[in-house]
Scaffold this active site. Sequence first.
Site, PDB file in Angstrom:
ATOM      1  N   ASP A 147       0.859  -1.143   0.078  1.00  0.00           N
ATOM      2  CA  ASP A 147       0.007  -0.165   0.086  1.00  0.00           C
ATOM      3  C   ASP A 147       0.913   1.280   0.043  1.00  0.00           C
ATOM      4  O   ASP A 147       1.808   1.147   0.709  1.00  0.00           O
ATOM      5  CB  ASP A 147      -0.810  -0.063   1.274  1.00  0.00           C
ATOM      6  CG  ASP A 147      -2.047  -1.149   1.245  1.00  0.00           C
ATOM      7  OD1 ASP A 147      -2.446  -1.498   0.103  1.00  0.00           O
ATOM      8  OD2 ASP A 147      -2.414  -1.536   2.168  1.00  0.00           O
ATOM      9  N   ASP A 166      -6.910  -1.874  -3.987  1.00  0.00           N
ATOM     10  CA  ASP A 166      -8.405  -1.316  -3.300  1.00  0.00           C
ATOM     11  C   ASP A 166      -9.161  -0.506  -3.940  1.00  0.00           C
ATOM     12  O   ASP A 166     -10.481  -0.617  -3.574  1.00  0.00           O
ATOM     13  CB  ASP A 166      -7.616  -0.602  -1.908  1.00  0.00           C
ATOM     14  CG  ASP A 166      -6.623  -1.819  -1.296  1.00  0.00           C
ATOM     15  OD1 ASP A 166      -6.799  -2.994  -1.345  1.00  0.00           O
ATOM     16  OD2 ASP A 166      -5.878  -1.178  -0.516  1.00  0.00           O
TER      17      ASP A 166
END
Length: 197
Positions: A147, A166
């Site tokens: 991330d 995501d």
Amino acid sequence: MDNGPVSTERGDDRGTETDPAAPAPEPPARRGVLLLSAAVVVFALDLVTKIIATATLEGEAPIRLLGGAVYLQLVRNPGAAFSMATGMTWLLTLVAAGVVVAIIWIMPKLRSVGWAIGLGLVLAGALGNLTDRMFRAPGPFQGHVVDFVSVFAPNGDFFPVFNVADSGITVGGVLIVIMAMMGRDYDGRSTRKQDNS
């Protein structure tokens, strides 16, 4: 007396009447191509951005962009999307694999543009994070997801740090919910019409 052929058009084999104002559903093959196209584009974008993030952000302080609206920083996430369910990496891997299989099973029946795009985005997101879990450290099926986007504050203080995968899952999920609320099923049928019949 023969009055000529009698029209028996009643819609599909489910017994629902055809709405003459409704556009004819497109062939499922076209929707499958649309789904795969959306999935390939978003998956490639996710893969490329993760490669860049790991090459440039490792060990660096968060990079402030757009006046603090966005911060770029590398986070290794053992949990689900947006850092949820930390510590259940193996289970999340199985769930992601199940999502991929389910979407592939639905694909031949698709006749809805909205559903095709939504499922394509979800498929890309699931594959993107599943790839990390399978091939990144600390090991197969336990890998940590990369991330790198934090909004309005660094370190995920305002909102969990996320990635392109995501975002694909979120946008695709919202689009699917919208289609369901509009009464549009993935195979082109109107579920709202059936409820009112």
